[in-house]
Design a protein around this motif. Structure first.
Motif, PDB file in Angstrom:
ATOM      1  N   CYS A   1       0.832  -1.185   0.000  1.00  0.00           N
ATOM      2  CA  CYS A   1       0.000   0.000   0.000  1.00  0.00           C
ATOM      3  C   CYS A   1       0.881   1.254   0.000  1.00  0.00           C
ATOM      4  O   CYS A   1       0.578   2.222  -0.699  1.00  0.00           O
ATOM      5  N   LEU A   2       1.952   1.217   0.771  1.00  0.00           N
ATOM      6  CA  LEU A   2       2.851   2.363   0.831  1.00  0.00           C
ATOM      7  C   LEU A   2       3.552   2.589  -0.508  1.00  0.00           C
ATOM      8  O   LEU A   2       3.730   3.729  -0.939  1.00  0.00           O
ATOM      9  N   VAL A   3       3.931   1.509  -1.183  1.00  0.00           N
ATOM     10  CA  VAL A   3       4.593   1.622  -2.485  1.00  0.00           C
ATOM     11  C   VAL A   3       3.642   2.229  -3.511  1.00  0.00           C
ATOM     12  O   VAL A   3       4.029   3.108  -4.285  1.00  0.00           O
ATOM     13  N   MET A  10       4.656  10.284  -6.819  1.00  0.00           N
ATOM     14  CA  MET A  10       5.716  10.562  -7.785  1.00  0.00           C
ATOM     15  C   MET A  10       5.130  10.912  -9.144  1.00  0.00           C
ATOM     16  O   MET A  10       5.600  11.836  -9.820  1.00  0.00           O
ATOM     17  N   PHE A  11       4.087  10.195  -9.558  1.00  0.00           N
ATOM     18  CA  PHE A  11       3.435  10.493 -10.832  1.00  0.00           C
ATOM     19  C   PHE A  11       2.823  11.893 -10.801  1.00  0.00           C
ATOM     20  O   PHE A  11       2.929  12.651 -11.767  1.00  0.00           O
TER      21      PHE A  11
END
Length: 58
Positions: A1-3, A10-11
């Motif tokens: 979930c964190l990733v 980032m996007f």
């Protein structure tokens, strides 16, 4: 979930960076090709060549 959350942020950062002007879509595509897609393709090609070499040796 964190990733997943990190990737979304980032996007969003990239969208804010490259879309200050709508004509800069080319820069976003170039960025993804240079830093994301090309290394994956090179690794894939290297693994395929290694596989062919090992199949021929054995």
């Amino acid at each position: 979930c964190l990733v997943v959350f990190t990737k979304i942020l980032m996007f969003y950062k990239w969208i804010r960076l490259f879309f200050s002007n709508i004509n800069e879509l080319f820069l976003l595509i170039l960025y993804f090709c240079a830093l994301e897609i090309i290394p994956c393709l090179l690794v894939y090609k290297g693994v395929m060549e290694l596989n062919n070499y090992l199949v021929i040796k054995f």
